[in-house]
Design an enzyme around this catalytic site. Sequence first.
Site, PDB file in Angstrom:
ATOM      1  N   ASN A 132       3.786  12.313 -15.194  1.00 20.13           N
ATOM      2  CA  ASN A 132       3.487  11.777 -16.523  1.00 20.13           C
ATOM      3  C   ASN A 132       2.460  12.657 -17.246  1.00 20.13           C
ATOM      4  O   ASN A 132       1.664  13.352 -16.622  1.00 20.13           O
ATOM      5  CB  ASN A 132       2.992  10.330 -16.423  1.00 20.13           C
ATOM      6  CG  ASN A 132       4.073   9.407 -15.875  1.00 20.13           C
ATOM      7  OD1 ASN A 132       3.916   8.817 -14.821  1.00 20.13           O
ATOM      8  ND2 ASN A 132       5.184   9.314 -16.570  1.00 20.13           N
ATOM      9  N   GLU A 192      14.985  17.106 -18.830  1.00 17.11           N
ATOM     10  CA  GLU A 192      16.232  16.339 -18.864  1.00 17.11           C
ATOM     11  C   GLU A 192      15.941  14.836 -18.948  1.00 17.11           C
ATOM     12  O   GLU A 192      15.045  14.334 -18.257  1.00 17.11           O
ATOM     13  CB  GLU A 192      17.038  16.622 -17.596  1.00 17.11           C
ATOM     14  CG  GLU A 192      18.533  16.501 -17.814  1.00 17.11           C
ATOM     15  CD  GLU A 192      19.293  16.638 -16.516  1.00 17.11           C
ATOM     16  OE1 GLU A 192      20.250  15.881 -16.319  1.00 17.11           O
ATOM     17  OE2 GLU A 192      18.900  17.498 -15.698  1.00 17.11           O
ATOM     18  N   ASN A 195       1.783   2.975  -2.520  1.00 14.88           N
ATOM     19  CA  ASN A 195       1.393   3.939  -3.544  1.00 14.88           C
ATOM     20  C   ASN A 195      -0.039   3.676  -4.026  1.00 14.88           C
ATOM     21  O   ASN A 195      -0.368   3.919  -5.174  1.00 14.88           O
ATOM     22  CB  ASN A 195       2.391   3.850  -4.714  1.00 14.88           C
ATOM     23  CG  ASN A 195       2.267   5.026  -5.657  1.00 14.88           C
ATOM     24  OD1 ASN A 195       1.722   6.069  -5.314  1.00 14.88           O
ATOM     25  ND2 ASN A 195       2.754   4.857  -6.876  1.00 14.88           N
ATOM     26  N   LEU A 212       0.820  -1.223   0.000  1.00 11.20           N
ATOM     27  CA  LEU A 212       0.000   0.000   0.000  1.00 11.20           C
ATOM     28  C   LEU A 212       0.851   1.270   0.000  1.00 11.20           C
ATOM     29  O   LEU A 212       0.398   2.318   0.456  1.00 11.20           O
ATOM     30  CB  LEU A 212      -0.976   0.001   1.193  1.00 11.20           C
ATOM     31  CG  LEU A 212      -1.947  -1.178   1.272  1.00 11.20           C
ATOM     32  CD1 LEU A 212      -2.823  -1.077   2.526  1.00 11.20           C
ATOM     33  CD2 LEU A 212      -2.854  -1.254   0.045  1.00 11.20           C
ATOM     34  N   LYS A 219      15.421  -1.452 -13.873  1.00  9.82           N
ATOM     35  CA  LYS A 219      14.709  -2.315 -14.837  1.00  9.82           C
ATOM     36  C   LYS A 219      15.713  -3.132 -15.654  1.00  9.82           C
ATOM     37  O   LYS A 219      15.511  -4.323 -15.896  1.00  9.82           O
ATOM     38  CB  LYS A 219      13.809  -1.478 -15.762  1.00  9.82           C
ATOM     39  CG  LYS A 219      12.624  -0.859 -15.055  1.00  9.82           C
ATOM     40  CD  LYS A 219      11.663  -1.927 -14.519  1.00  9.82           C
ATOM     41  CE  LYS A 219      10.603  -1.371 -13.626  1.00  9.82           C
ATOM     42  NZ  LYS A 219       9.845  -2.391 -12.899  1.00  9.82           N
ATOM     43  N   ARG A 227       5.677   9.438 -28.301  1.00  5.77           N
ATOM     44  CA  ARG A 227       5.618   8.231 -27.463  1.00  5.77           C
ATOM     45  C   ARG A 227       4.507   7.321 -27.973  1.00  5.77           C
ATOM     46  O   ARG A 227       3.639   7.734 -28.729  1.00  5.77           O
ATOM     47  CB  ARG A 227       5.306   8.590 -25.993  1.00  5.77           C
ATOM     48  CG  ARG A 227       6.351   9.437 -25.306  1.00  5.77           C
ATOM     49  CD  ARG A 227       7.620   8.665 -25.020  1.00  5.77           C
ATOM     50  NE  ARG A 227       8.579   9.474 -24.274  1.00  5.77           N
ATOM     51  CZ  ARG A 227       9.445  10.322 -24.838  1.00  5.77           C
ATOM     52  NH1 ARG A 227       9.476  10.485 -26.148  1.00  5.77           N
ATOM     53  NH2 ARG A 227      10.288  11.002 -24.097  1.00  5.77           N
ATOM     54  N   SER A 236      10.429  -1.995 -18.992  1.00  2.68           N
ATOM     55  CA  SER A 236      10.052  -0.701 -19.561  1.00  2.68           C
ATOM     56  C   SER A 236      10.822  -0.431 -20.843  1.00  2.68           C
ATOM     57  O   SER A 236      11.986  -0.837 -20.977  1.00  2.68           O
ATOM     58  CB  SER A 236      10.361   0.385 -18.530  1.00  2.68           C
ATOM     59  OG  SER A 236      10.297   1.660 -19.127  1.00  2.68           O
ATOM     60  N   TYR A 279      16.012   4.426 -11.760  1.00  2.26           N
ATOM     61  CA  TYR A 279      14.810   3.649 -12.104  1.00  2.26           C
ATOM     62  C   TYR A 279      15.087   2.807 -13.350  1.00  2.26           C
ATOM     63  O   TYR A 279      14.829   1.605 -13.391  1.00  2.26           O
ATOM     64  CB  TYR A 279      13.618   4.588 -12.344  1.00  2.26           C
ATOM     65  CG  TYR A 279      12.480   3.927 -13.086  1.00  2.26           C
ATOM     66  CD1 TYR A 279      11.606   3.069 -12.435  1.00  2.26           C
ATOM     67  CD2 TYR A 279      12.308   4.126 -14.465  1.00  2.26           C
ATOM     68  CE1 TYR A 279      10.582   2.438 -13.124  1.00  2.26           C
ATOM     69  CE2 TYR A 279      11.289   3.495 -15.158  1.00  2.26           C
ATOM     70  CZ  TYR A 279      10.431   2.655 -14.488  1.00  2.26           C
ATOM     71  OH  TYR A 279       9.432   2.024 -15.174  1.00  2.26           O
ATOM     72  N   ASP A 301      14.671  13.147 -21.406  1.00  2.00           N
ATOM     73  CA  ASP A 301      13.628  12.718 -22.353  1.00  2.00           C
ATOM     74  C   ASP A 301      14.241  12.385 -23.708  1.00  2.00           C
ATOM     75  O   ASP A 301      15.118  13.087 -24.190  1.00  2.00           O
ATOM     76  CB  ASP A 301      12.582  13.830 -22.545  1.00  2.00           C
ATOM     77  CG  ASP A 301      11.476  13.760 -21.521  1.00  2.00           C
ATOM     78  OD1 ASP A 301      11.424  12.764 -20.769  1.00  2.00           O
ATOM     79  OD2 ASP A 301      10.661  14.700 -21.465  1.00  2.00           O
TER      80      ASP A 301
HETATM   81  C1  UD1 Z   1       8.489   7.833 -18.315  1.00  3.66           C
HETATM   82  C2  UD1 Z   1       9.693   6.977 -18.158  1.00  3.66           C
HETATM   83  C3  UD1 Z   1       9.368   5.542 -18.288  1.00  3.66           C
HETATM   84  C4  UD1 Z   1       8.280   5.161 -17.302  1.00  3.66           C
HETATM   85  C5  UD1 Z   1       7.086   6.047 -17.610  1.00  3.66           C
HETATM   86  C6  UD1 Z   1       5.938   5.755 -16.663  1.00  3.66           C
HETATM   87  C7  UD1 Z   1      11.666   8.169 -18.972  1.00  3.66           C
HETATM   88  C8  UD1 Z   1      12.673   8.324 -20.063  1.00  3.66           C
HETATM   89  N1  UD1 Z   1      10.685   7.311 -19.167  1.00  3.66           N
HETATM   90  O1  UD1 Z   1       8.091   7.779 -19.671  1.00  3.66           O
HETATM   91  O2  UD1 Z   1      10.491   4.757 -18.020  1.00  3.66           O
HETATM   92  O3  UD1 Z   1       7.979   3.814 -17.446  1.00  3.66           O
HETATM   93  O4  UD1 Z   1       7.449   7.407 -17.471  1.00  3.66           O
HETATM   94  O5  UD1 Z   1       6.207   6.221 -15.380  1.00  3.66           O
HETATM   95  O6  UD1 Z   1      11.722   8.856 -17.998  1.00  3.66           O
HETATM   96  N2  UD1 Z   1       5.446  15.655 -21.039  1.00  3.66           N
HETATM   97  C9  UD1 Z   1       5.150  17.000 -21.142  1.00  3.66           C
HETATM   98  N3  UD1 Z   1       4.662  17.622 -20.038  1.00  3.66           N
HETATM   99  C10 UD1 Z   1       4.427  16.978 -18.853  1.00  3.66           C
HETATM  100  C11 UD1 Z   1       4.726  15.606 -18.762  1.00  3.66           C
HETATM  101  C12 UD1 Z   1       5.242  14.964 -19.869  1.00  3.66           C
HETATM  102  O7  UD1 Z   1       5.347  17.612 -22.204  1.00  3.66           O
HETATM  103  O8  UD1 Z   1       3.984  17.625 -17.895  1.00  3.66           O
HETATM  104  C13 UD1 Z   1       5.979  14.947 -22.224  1.00  3.66           C
HETATM  105  C14 UD1 Z   1       7.333  14.317 -21.999  1.00  3.66           C
HETATM  106  O9  UD1 Z   1       8.348  15.205 -22.312  1.00  3.66           O
HETATM  107  C15 UD1 Z   1       7.266  13.124 -22.966  1.00  3.66           C
HETATM  108  C16 UD1 Z   1       5.779  12.744 -22.997  1.00  3.66           C
HETATM  109  O10 UD1 Z   1       5.089  13.884 -22.506  1.00  3.66           O
HETATM  110  O11 UD1 Z   1       7.643  13.528 -24.255  1.00  3.66           O
HETATM  111  C17 UD1 Z   1       5.463  11.553 -22.100  1.00  3.66           C
HETATM  112  O12 UD1 Z   1       6.001  11.789 -20.811  1.00  3.66           O
HETATM  113  P1  UD1 Z   1       5.691  10.817 -19.565  1.00  3.66           P
HETATM  114  O13 UD1 Z   1       4.233  10.594 -19.479  1.00  3.66           O
HETATM  115  O14 UD1 Z   1       6.381  11.388 -18.382  1.00  3.66           O
HETATM  116  O15 UD1 Z   1       6.338   9.434 -19.980  1.00  3.66           O
HETATM  117  P2  UD1 Z   1       7.841   9.095 -20.455  1.00  3.66           P
HETATM  118  O16 UD1 Z   1       8.781  10.138 -20.049  1.00  3.66           O
HETATM  119  O17 UD1 Z   1       7.771   8.734 -21.901  1.00  3.66           O
END
Ligand code: UD1
Length: 338
Positions: free
Chosen positions: A199, A296, A36, A34, A154, A231, A125, A150, A298
Site C-alpha cells: 500500500n 495491474e 498478521n 496473530l 468481500k 483515492r 471494501s 480478495y 488499479d
Molecule cells: C487496495 C485494494 C483495496 C484494499 C486496500 C487496502 C485494489 C484495487 N484495492 O487499495 O481493496 O482494501 O488496498 O489493502 O487492489 N501506489 C503507488 N506506489 C506504491 C503503492 C501504491 O503509486 O508503491 C498507488 C496505487 O497505484 C494507487 C494508490 O497508490 O493508485 C493507492 O494504492 P494502495 O495503497 O495499494 O491502495 P488501493 O490499491 O487503492
Amino acid sequence: MTRILVTGGLGFIGSHTVVELQNRGYEVVIIDNLSNTTLEVLHNIKAITGIQPIFINIDLRNQKEVNTFFNEHAIDGVIHFAAYKAVGESVSKPLAYYQNNLNSLVYLLQELTERGIGNFIFSSSCTVYGQADELPITEKAPIKPAESPYGYSKQAGEIIIKDTCKAVGLNAIALRYFNPIGAHPSIKIGELPLGVPQNLIPYITQTAAGIRKELSVFGNDYPTEDGTAIRDYIHVVDLAKAHTAALRRLIEKKNKENFEVFNIGTGKGSSVLEVIKAFEKVTKKPLNYKIVGKREGDVTAAYADTSMANRELNWKTEISLETALKSAWQWQQAQKKS
Ligand code: UD1
C-alpha cells in the site's frame, strides 16, 4: 455492560476500533489468531485505554473452536475484521483467501443465528465497485467484477450476510472502506505491514525512513489532472469511529433495513502526487520517487459519496490528510526506535 466480540481485534483497523469501543464503555472480547499481528498490540491497547480487553487466540477456520467460544461467552454484537487482505497475494493463493475469508464468516453467522445474536458489522471494501462510472461513488453504484480473489471474497461476504439477514432476521451493516491510513495519536498502535508494503502510505513512510530506496509511482498517464491515480484516504481513527456509530445504530434498532451498506471515506480524492507533496510538507523532507508503469488491477479514481453515512450514522471524518500522514510518519519513526 454491552459485550462486543471483535474478530481480528489486534489488526490495524481492529485495534483502533477496540480503543474506540472501550472509550465508549463497551466490554470488548478479541479473537485473533496473530497471523498478521503481535500480542504487543494488546498491551498497547491497554496502555491507551487503561483497560485490558479479553483476548482469545482462536482460528476462526476451526468451527469447533468457534462453537466452544460462543458456548463460553455471552456476546451482544460482533465486529468482524479477521480476514486476509493482501490483494496481490490473493491472486496466487485464491483458495487460502476463500477458505479464510468465507469459512470464518459462515461459522460466525451460524453461531449468531443459532443463538439469536442480532448485531453484526462487516469489513467490506470500496474494491467492490471496481472503476465506478460516476464519482463520487454512492452506495447505489453497481458492483463490478472484482480484480482479485480478495475483492471477490468481500463481494461474496456481503451476499452471504445479506441472504442470512433476509432468512433469519439478523441485523447487519457492511462498511465499505476506502483507503485507511495513519496511526492512533498516541502512536502506540498503527499499521504493521509484513515484508515489502503493497500500500502507498507504508511504502512512503518506509522510503522516508530509508528502509526502501525509492517509491515507485504506478502510472502518470491516468486521465486525472496530474496523471496519477486518485483515492480517498481516511484516517484509521475516523474509520474506527464509523464502526462504533454503526454498532450503536444496530443496538438502538435505528437501522432501516436488516442489511445496510455504507461508504466510509472522507469524500475527498487525492492523487498519488498530491499525497507525496502533502507528506513532504508534513515531514519537511523530500521523498525519493520515480514514475513507473501502471499496476495491474488499479482503477483511475475512487472516492466516496459519504452523505449516507453522514446522515444515517451521524458520523463524519474529522482528521485531515496532513494529520493522517503525520501520524503515519510518527508511527514509522517509533518502529525504527523499537
Ligand atoms: C487496495 C485494494 C483495496 C484494499 C486496500 C487496502 C485494489 C484495487 N484495492 O487499495 O481493496 O482494501 O488496498 O489493502 O487492489 N501506489 C503507488 N506506489 C506504491 C503503492 C501504491 O503509486 O508503491 C498507488 C496505487 O497505484 C494507487 C494508490 O497508490 O493508485 C493507492 O494504492 P494502495 O495503497 O495499494 O491502495 P488501493 O490499491 O487503492
